[in-house]
Design a protein around this motif. Sequence first.
Motif, PDB file in Angstrom:
ATOM      1  N   TYR A  12     -67.104-105.681  12.874  1.00 34.38           N
ATOM      2  CA  TYR A  12     -67.063-105.834  11.434  1.00 34.38           C
ATOM      3  C   TYR A  12     -68.472-106.153  10.948  1.00 34.38           C
ATOM      4  CZ  TYR A  12     -62.016-106.119  11.998  1.00 34.38           C
ATOM      5  OH  TYR A  12     -60.707-105.848  12.310  1.00 34.38           O
ATOM      6  N   SER A  13     -68.891-105.466   9.911  1.00 37.37           N
ATOM      7  CA  SER A  13     -70.226-105.708   9.367  1.00 37.37           C
ATOM      8  C   SER A  13     -70.258-107.041   8.627  1.00 37.37           C
ATOM      9  CB  SER A  13     -70.620-104.577   8.414  1.00 37.37           C
ATOM     10  OG  SER A  13     -69.826-104.642   7.234  1.00 37.37           O
ATOM     11  N   ARG A  14     -71.453-107.517   8.367  1.00 40.06           N
ATOM     12  CA  ARG A  14     -71.605-108.757   7.595  1.00 40.06           C
ATOM     13  C   ARG A  14     -70.984-108.591   6.211  1.00 40.06           C
ATOM     14  NH1 ARG A  14     -72.602-113.163  10.445  1.00 40.06           N
ATOM     15  NH2 ARG A  14     -74.305-112.879  11.885  1.00 40.06           N
ATOM     16  N   GLN A  15     -71.132-107.400   5.653  1.00 40.56           N
ATOM     17  CA  GLN A  15     -70.563-107.135   4.324  1.00 40.56           C
ATOM     18  C   GLN A  15     -69.037-107.245   4.369  1.00 40.56           C
ATOM     19  OE1 GLN A  15     -71.482-103.288   2.709  1.00 40.56           O
ATOM     20  NE2 GLN A  15     -70.517-103.721   0.746  1.00 40.56           N
ATOM     21  N   ASP A  16     -68.414-106.687   5.392  1.00 39.47           N
ATOM     22  CA  ASP A  16     -66.961-106.790   5.538  1.00 39.47           C
ATOM     23  C   ASP A  16     -66.532-108.254   5.648  1.00 39.47           C
ATOM     24  OD1 ASP A  16     -66.584-104.052   5.481  1.00 39.47           O
ATOM     25  OD2 ASP A  16     -66.618-103.847   7.668  1.00 39.47           O
ATOM     26  N   GLN A  17     -67.278-109.026   6.418  1.00 39.75           N
ATOM     27  CA  GLN A  17     -66.938-110.431   6.601  1.00 39.75           C
ATOM     28  C   GLN A  17     -67.086-111.208   5.295  1.00 39.75           C
ATOM     29  OE1 GLN A  17     -68.745-112.177  10.151  1.00 39.75           O
ATOM     30  NE2 GLN A  17     -68.845-110.133  11.056  1.00 39.75           N
ATOM     31  N   HIS A  18     -68.124-110.907   4.537  1.00 41.79           N
ATOM     32  CA  HIS A  18     -68.316-111.587   3.249  1.00 41.79           C
ATOM     33  C   HIS A  18     -67.232-111.198   2.244  1.00 41.79           C
ATOM     34  CE1 HIS A  18     -71.999-113.734   4.072  1.00 41.79           C
ATOM     35  NE2 HIS A  18     -72.519-112.637   4.612  1.00 41.79           N
TER      36      HIS A  18
END
Length: 80
Positions: free
Chosen positions: A34-40
């Motif tokens: 999961y990308s950082r953007q997905d996590q945020h």
Amino acid sequence: MALFKSFSALCAVLVLAGCADPKIVGLCPPYVAYSRQDQHMLLSELQAGKAAQVPQSQTYRFLRDYAKERTALQVICKGK
């Protein structure tokens, strides 16, 4: 003579069986990154639900358990 033929046949079968390549199948499931953007985005959604007074104790418990499982699989599967 019959014993010699049986022994020869057995040896031939064993030699030929040794030529077969075994099919090895990995036991580790594919790892989804999961990308950082997905996590945020997930964090934002959870915080929005919390601000709207939506009970989320189960959601956090499930996510925590899922994160532990992913970490364990990374260790077991050596990060693959």
